[in-house]
Design a protein around this motif. Structure first.
Motif, PDB file in Angstrom:
ATOM      1  N   LYS A 249      11.127   2.865  -6.510  1.00 10.06           N
ATOM      2  CA  LYS A 249      12.142   4.011  -7.428  1.00 10.06           C
ATOM      3  C   LYS A 249      11.540   4.851  -8.096  1.00 10.06           C
ATOM      4  N   LEU A 250      12.346   5.695  -8.404  1.00  6.54           N
ATOM      5  CA  LEU A 250      12.185   7.082  -9.231  1.00  6.54           C
ATOM      6  C   LEU A 250      11.968   6.922 -10.468  1.00  6.54           C
ATOM      7  N   SER A 251      10.865   7.545 -11.729  1.00  4.55           N
ATOM      8  CA  SER A 251      11.048   7.191 -12.623  1.00  4.55           C
ATOM      9  C   SER A 251      10.743   7.921 -14.047  1.00  4.55           C
ATOM     10  N   ILE A 252      11.148   7.885 -15.201  1.00  2.00           N
ATOM     11  CA  ILE A 252      10.709   8.944 -16.201  1.00  2.00           C
ATOM     12  C   ILE A 252       9.358   9.722 -16.244  1.00  2.00           C
ATOM     13  N   ARG A 253       8.348   8.393 -15.828  1.00  2.61           N
ATOM     14  CA  ARG A 253       6.883   8.426 -15.827  1.00  2.61           C
ATOM     15  C   ARG A 253       6.115   9.355 -15.069  1.00  2.61           C
ATOM     16  N   ASP A 254       7.610  10.004 -13.728  1.00  7.10           N
ATOM     17  CA  ASP A 254       6.814  10.776 -12.275  1.00  7.10           C
ATOM     18  C   ASP A 254       7.135  12.054 -13.135  1.00  7.10           C
ATOM     19  N   THR A 255       7.213  12.398 -14.454  1.00  8.14           N
ATOM     20  CA  THR A 255       7.217  13.981 -15.055  1.00  8.14           C
ATOM     21  C   THR A 255       6.472  13.989 -16.324  1.00  8.14           C
TER      22      THR A 255
ATOM     23  N   LEU B 163       0.843  -1.296  -0.018  1.00 15.42           N
ATOM     24  CA  LEU B 163       0.232  -0.337   0.002  1.00 15.42           C
ATOM     25  C   LEU B 163       0.718   1.487  -0.214  1.00 15.42           C
ATOM     26  N   ASP B 164       2.117   0.933   0.204  1.00 11.15           N
ATOM     27  CA  ASP B 164       2.988   2.287   0.385  1.00 11.15           C
ATOM     28  C   ASP B 164       4.412   2.505   0.035  1.00 11.15           C
ATOM     29  N   ASN B 165       4.289   1.760  -1.546  1.00  9.88           N
ATOM     30  CA  ASN B 165       5.144   0.832  -1.768  1.00  9.88           C
ATOM     31  C   ASN B 165       6.353   2.031  -3.163  1.00  9.88           C
ATOM     32  N   LYS B 166       7.083   3.644  -2.149  1.00  6.19           N
ATOM     33  CA  LYS B 166       6.874   4.532  -3.608  1.00  6.19           C
ATOM     34  C   LYS B 166       8.157   4.107  -4.057  1.00  6.19           C
TER      35      LYS B 166
ATOM     36  N   PHE C 257      -4.024  18.030 -13.489  1.00  3.73           N
ATOM     37  CA  PHE C 257      -2.096  17.525 -14.290  1.00  3.73           C
ATOM     38  C   PHE C 257      -2.803  16.456 -14.354  1.00  3.73           C
ATOM     39  N   TYR C 258      -2.499  15.999 -15.785  1.00  6.25           N
ATOM     40  CA  TYR C 258      -2.568  15.055 -16.245  1.00  6.25           C
ATOM     41  C   TYR C 258      -1.830  13.470 -14.923  1.00  6.25           C
ATOM     42  N   ARG C 259      -3.194  12.602 -14.933  1.00  8.77           N
ATOM     43  CA  ARG C 259      -2.488  11.441 -14.767  1.00  8.77           C
ATOM     44  C   ARG C 259      -3.065  11.539 -12.873  1.00  8.77           C
ATOM     45  N   PHE C 260      -3.697  12.825 -12.327  1.00 10.96           N
ATOM     46  CA  PHE C 260      -3.745  13.399 -11.376  1.00 10.96           C
ATOM     47  C   PHE C 260      -5.386  12.337 -10.604  1.00 10.96           C
ATOM     48  N   ASP C 261      -6.075  11.849 -11.848  1.00 12.25           N
ATOM     49  CA  ASP C 261      -7.496  11.181 -11.354  1.00 12.25           C
ATOM     50  C   ASP C 261      -7.144   9.837 -10.654  1.00 12.25           C
ATOM     51  N   ASP C 262      -5.725   8.757 -10.639  1.00 11.63           N
ATOM     52  CA  ASP C 262      -5.111   8.549  -9.596  1.00 11.63           C
ATOM     53  C   ASP C 262      -4.842   8.951  -8.623  1.00 11.63           C
ATOM     54  N   ILE C 263      -5.277   8.577  -7.201  1.00 14.58           N
ATOM     55  CA  ILE C 263      -5.067   9.294  -5.954  1.00 14.58           C
ATOM     56  C   ILE C 263      -3.441   9.139  -5.948  1.00 14.58           C
ATOM     57  N   ILE C 264      -2.837   8.008  -5.856  1.00 13.67           N
ATOM     58  CA  ILE C 264      -1.920   7.262  -5.849  1.00 13.67           C
ATOM     59  C   ILE C 264      -0.640   7.355  -6.536  1.00 13.67           C
ATOM     60  N   LYS C 265      -1.073   7.619  -7.849  1.00 21.36           N
ATOM     61  CA  LYS C 265       0.058   8.537  -8.842  1.00 21.36           C
ATOM     62  C   LYS C 265      -0.210  10.067  -8.034  1.00 21.36           C
ATOM     63  N   ARG C 266      -1.262  10.828  -8.168  1.00 19.94           N
ATOM     64  CA  ARG C 266      -0.901  11.906  -7.985  1.00 19.94           C
ATOM     65  C   ARG C 266       0.080  11.916  -6.542  1.00 19.94           C
TER      66      ARG C 266
ATOM     67  N   VAL D 160       3.704  11.694  -7.234  1.00 18.51           N
ATOM     68  CA  VAL D 160       4.244  12.506  -8.078  1.00 18.51           C
ATOM     69  C   VAL D 160       5.165  14.219  -7.391  1.00 18.51           C
ATOM     70  N   ILE D 161       3.408  14.029  -6.663  1.00 16.45           N
ATOM     71  CA  ILE D 161       3.962  14.995  -5.197  1.00 16.45           C
ATOM     72  C   ILE D 161       4.787  14.870  -4.655  1.00 16.45           C
ATOM     73  N   GLU D 162       5.053  13.973  -3.637  1.00 19.21           N
ATOM     74  CA  GLU D 162       5.867  13.706  -3.145  1.00 19.21           C
ATOM     75  C   GLU D 162       7.827  13.453  -3.931  1.00 19.21           C
ATOM     76  N   ALA D 163       7.575  13.417  -5.119  1.00 21.31           N
ATOM     77  CA  ALA D 163       9.334  12.724  -5.823  1.00 21.31           C
ATOM     78  C   ALA D 163       9.107  14.235  -6.167  1.00 21.31           C
ATOM     79  N   PHE D 164       8.280  15.379  -6.455  1.00 19.58           N
ATOM     80  CA  PHE D 164       8.781  16.594  -6.994  1.00 19.58           C
ATOM     81  C   PHE D 164      10.026  16.771  -6.285  1.00 19.58           C
ATOM     82  N   PRO D 165      10.318  17.520  -5.759  1.00 18.76           N
ATOM     83  CA  PRO D 165      11.451  18.165  -5.044  1.00 18.76           C
ATOM     84  C   PRO D 165      12.443  17.147  -5.267  1.00 18.76           C
ATOM     85  N   VAL D 166      12.683  15.863  -5.763  1.00 17.66           N
ATOM     86  CA  VAL D 166      13.626  14.746  -6.108  1.00 17.66           C
ATOM     87  C   VAL D 166      13.946  14.794  -7.555  1.00 17.66           C
ATOM     88  N   LEU D 167      12.369  15.201  -8.040  1.00 21.31           N
ATOM     89  CA  LEU D 167      12.462  15.513  -9.562  1.00 21.31           C
ATOM     90  C   LEU D 167      13.238  17.058 -10.196  1.00 21.31           C
ATOM     91  N   LEU D 168      13.343  18.207  -8.979  1.00 17.25           N
ATOM     92  CA  LEU D 168      13.550  18.844  -9.517  1.00 17.25           C
ATOM     93  C   LEU D 168      15.157  19.311  -9.127  1.00 17.25           C
TER      94      LEU D 168
END
Length: 648
Positions: free
Chosen positions: A153-159, A148-151, A177-186, A189-197
Motif C-alpha cells: 500500500k502507498l502511504s503518506i510516508r512515501d511523500t 523481499l518485494d512487497n511494495k 533525498f531524505y531517507r534514501f540511505d535506505d535502499i528499499i525505501k529509495r 519512492v522511485i517506483e511510487a513517484f508516477p502514482v504520487l504525482l
C-alpha cells in the motif's frame, strides 16, 4: 491537491502550549542555535506518522505531552494530534476534520477530549490518506507477494522525501533525498513517484497484473495445444474404435470407409437400442444434472464480471467528483443583506419570506460545510475488486470441476455395478462412450481451433489498450524535460561556479540520478567541488519538483517544502557581523549575506511563478540562523537565545 501547514502546537500535561502559525508562501523562522528551529522538521515528520520520533531530546521532549499539526487541504483542515514518545502512546493519534478555521484558532487541550485516541496503523493514517486522495492498496505488479518485494500500500510516508531538506542534507554532495540511505525505501519512492504525482492510479497496477496473468495463460494454452492437438488420422482412429465398442453391444455393424465428419455426427448422437428408445440411464441423468448446474455457474460468473466493470468505472469517477464538489462549494455563496424584503407592488414588508430565506441559508451553509469535509476523500476499491476476482476464479474452478465430472462420469464403477440388467448396461455404455467422444471432440476442436487462445489474446489486447491510456513513456519524458528546464533556470540565478557554466542539469526519474553535463562529459554532484554548487543543485532540484508537483492536479504530494539552514554554506559558525573583528572576515560576511539574500529572493520568485502558472501558492518554510532586514517581511519568528526565546 494543495496541502500546507497552518499551525504547529505543542501541549504539556498542564494545558500550557507553544505554537507557530504559518502562511502560504515564504515563511522564515530565524534565530540563534539551540532555540528549537531544526525540531520543527521533526515535529512535522512525526505528525506525518513517522514510525519513530527523531525530535531532539531535551527541553522540547521534556515539555511535550502532545504534538499537534494542523494541515490545510484545499478548503478544509485536518488536525493530527500525536502523543509524545514518553507517554507510551506514540503508536496512537487523534484525527479530526474541520471546515472552519475559527474552530481551531485558539485550540487547547480540551479540543481532544471528545476525540478517540486511535491506532495509527490501519486506522488514523489510512483515514488521513483517504482524505488527501491517496488510496492505492496494492502496488505489487504480480499476484505473488514476497517479503523481499512487497511494495504493498502507498502511504503518506512515501511523500516525505520530497518535503524535507535537513541541515545535514541541504548542501550534501553525497545525498539529495531524505531517507534514501535506505535502499528499499529509495526503490519504493522511485517506483511510487508516477502514482504520487497522479500520472497513474490503482487501475494501472491492476492492469499490469492482469497483463502478466494473461501472458502466463497464453503461454500455458500454447503448450496444451501442442500436446493435445491430434493429427486427423489419430482422430479418425479414436472415433471409429470408440463407436465400434458401442455398436458391438447393440449388435450393429459400423460401415467401413466413413469420413471424419460422418464419424463425428454418429459419435455425438449414438443410436438407442429400439426396445429402450424412451429410457435413460442413471449416468445419462447425472450428466444432464451436471450440465444444468454448470449453466448456473456461468450465469454467476457473468454477474461478477459486470460488477467488476462497474467498480472500475466508480474508481475512475472518484477524482472528478471531488473536483466538482469544490466547484459547487465555490459557487454556493449567498449575498446576505440586513435590509427588509418588500413586495415590489405594495411595498409591504415580507417578514415571513425573510425568515424562510435565513433558515434556508443556515441549512445550506451546514450542508456545504459537511460536503467540504469530504474534500478529496478517496476510498480504494482494490480490496473489493480482489475479492470479486477471487470469487470469479472460484466459480471458474467449479465450472472446470463440473466439466471434468461430465467427461469422466462413466468411469465411476459404482454406477456400473448398480446397473441391474443388460439394458441398463448398454445405455450406461452409450452415455459413457458418447460423453467420452463429446469430451474428446470438445477438447480437440477447441484446442485445435485455438478458441481459448483467441479469447485470451483478445483479452490481452483490451488490457493493453487500457494501459496505453497511461503512456508512462510520455510521462517520463515530459517530467524530465520540465525538471531540466526549471533546474537550469533556477540554478542560473543562484551561486553556481562560473567554471561549470553554462548550467546543463539532468535528472532521471527512473532511478533519480542527477548530473551536470559539461564539456561533453557528465559531472556528478560529488564531483562539483564546492558547497555553493551543492546547495544550488539541491535548491534547483527541490524547487523544480515542487513546481512539477503543483502543476499536476491529481498529485497527492503535499505542497510545502521545509529547508533547514541553507545559509550554512556561507555562515558555518556565526551569523552576527558584530562578533567579527578582522576586516577581511567582515568583507566576506557582507558578500555572504548578499548570497543568502539572493537565496530568499529566488525562493520568493519561484513561489510567485508557481502561483501564477498553477493558481496554487506553495509554502516554503526556511529554518535559519542568518538574518537581514531585507527579508524581514517573511520572518514569522525571530528567536534570541539571550532573551530566553525559542520554541520552548
Amino acid at each position: 491537491m494543495n496541502i500546507t501547514i497552518k499551525k504547529i502546537v505543542i501541549f504539556d500535561d498542564n494545558n500550557q502550549s507553544r505554537f507557530i502559525g504559518f502562511n502560504d508562501g515564504l515563511n522564515i523562522i530565524t534565530g540563534d542555535s539551540k532555540t528549537g528551529k531544526s525540531a520543527i522538521i521533526e515535529i512535522i515528520d512525526y505528525c506525518l506518522f513517522s514510525s519513530r520520533s527523531s525530535i531532539p531530546k531535551g527541553k522540547i521532549t521534556d515539555f511535550a505531552e502532545l504534538f499537534v499539526v494542523i494541515y490545510k487541504i484545499n478548503d478544509f483542515y485536518l488536525v493530527v494530534g500525536r502523543p509524545a514518545q514518553k507517554t507510551g502512546n506514540m503508536n496512537y493519534a487523534y484525527l479530526n476534520v474541520e471546515s472552519d478555521y475559527n474552530e481551531l484558532e485558539n485550540i487547547d487541550i480540551s479540543y481532544f477530549e471528545n476525540l478517540s485516541l486511535r491506532s495509527i496503523k490501519n486506522d488514523i493514517q489510512t483515514e488521513f490518506e483517504q482524505y488527501i486522495g491517496l488510496a492505492i492498496s496494492n502496488m505489487n505488479l504480480d499476484n505473488v507477494v514476497t517479503k523481499l518485494d512487497n511494495k504493498g500500500k502507498l502511504s503518506i510516508r512515501d511523500t516525505v522525501s520530497f518535503l524535507f531538506q535537513h541541515q545535514n542534507l541541504i548542501a550534501n554532495k553525497h545525498a539529495i533525498f531524505y531517507r534514501f540511505d535506505d535502499i528499499i525505501k529509495r526503490k519504493r519512492v522511485i517506483e511510487a513517484f508516477p502514482v504520487l504525482l497522479g500520472a497513474v492510479d490503482e487501475n494501472y497496477y491492476d492492469l499490469i497484473r492482469q497483463e502478466k496473468e494473461k501472458l502466463r495463460e497464453i503461454k500455458t494454452e500454447k503448450i496444451i495445444i501442442d500436446k493435445l492437438k491430434l493429427s486427423k488420422e489419430n482422430e479418425l482412429s479414436f472415433l471409429r474404435n470408440s463407436i465400434q465398442v458401442y455398436y458391438s453391444l447393440i449388435d450393429k455393424t459400423l460401415e467401413d470407409n466413413l469420413t471424419l465428419g460422418e464419424l463425428k455426427r454418429i459419435g455425438i448422437n449414438l443410436p438407442f437400442p429400439s426396445e429402450v428408445l424412451n429410457d435413460r440411464s442413471k449416468v445419462y441423468l447425472e450428466i444432464d444434472r451436471f450440465e444444468k448446474e454448470r449453466n448456473i455457474k456461468y450465469i454467476e460468473k457473468e454477474e461478477i464480471e459486470k460488477a467488476l466493470v462497474n467498480l472500475y468505472q466508480t474508481s475512475d469517477d472518484g477524482y472528478d467528483y471531488a473536483k466538482e464538489l469544490m466547484k459547487i462549494h465555490a459557487h454556493q455563496k449567498y449575498n446576505k443583506t440586513s435590509s427588509d424584503l418588500k413586495c415590489p407592488i405594495c411595498e409591504s414588508t415580507a417578514i415571513t419570506l425573510k425568515d424562510d430565506i435565513a433558515i434556508l441559508e443556515s441549512s445550506k451553509e451546514k450542508l456545504v460545510n459537511e460536503l467540504i469535509k469530504l474534500g478529496t476523500f478517496s476510498q480504494d476499491n482494490t480490496p473489493l475488486i480482489s475479492e470479486l476476482k477471487a470469487e470469479q476464479k472460484r466459480i471458474e474452478k467449479e465450472i472446470l470441476s463440473l466439466t471434468k465430472s461430465i467427461n469422466i462420469l462413466a468411469k465411476e464403477d459404482e454406477v456400473f455395478i448398480e446397473a441391474k440388467n443388460e439394458r441398463e448396461q448398454i445405455i450406461y455404455q452409450k452415455g459413457k462412450i458418447e460423453s467420452l467422444i463429446k469430451s474428446f471432440l470438445d477438447t480437440n476442436s477447441s484446442k485445435g481451433n485455438s478458441k481459448d487462445l483467441v479469447q485470451l489474446e483478445s483479452d490481452l489486447k483490451i488490457i493493453r489498450e487500457e494501459l496505453s491510456k497511461y503512456n508512462p513513456d510520455k510521462f517520463k519524458k515530459d517530467s524530465e524535460d520540465f525538471l531540466k528546464e526549471n533546474m537550469d533556470r533556477i540554478c542560473g540565478k543562484l551561486d553556481f561556479e562560473e567554471e561549470l557554466k553554462p548550467v546543463d542539469l539532468y535528472f532521471n526519474i527512473e532511478d533519480f540520478s542527477f548530473y551536470h553535463k559539461h564539456e561533453g562529459g557528465k559531472i556528478r554532484l560529488d564531483e562539483m567541488g564546492s558547497g555553493a554548487n551543492w546547495l544550488a543543485s539541491h535548491l534547483s532540484i527541490f524547487l523544480s519538483f515542487l513546481y512539477l508537483n503543483l502543476k499536476n492536479e491529481k498529485s497527492v504530494i503535499p505542497g510545502f517544502l521545509v529547508l533547514d539552514q541553507p545559509s550554512q554554506v556561507y555562515f558555518p559558525r556565526s551569523s552576527k557581523k558584530s562578533e567579527l573583528t578582522d576586516e577581511d572576515e567582515i568583507l566576506k560576511f557582507d558578500d555572504n549575506i548578499n548570497q543568502v539574500k539572493n537565496i530568499f529572493k529566488v525562493l520568493n520568485e519561484e513561489i510567485e511563478l508557481i502561483k501564477k502558472e498553477t493558481g496554487v501558492e506553495p509554502q516554503i518554510i526556511v529554518l535559519e540562523h542568518a538574518n537581514d532586514e531585507s527579508f524581514d517581511k517573511f520572518i514569522i519568528k525571530d528567536w534570541d537565545k539571550s532573551k530566553g526565546q525559542g520554541l520552548i
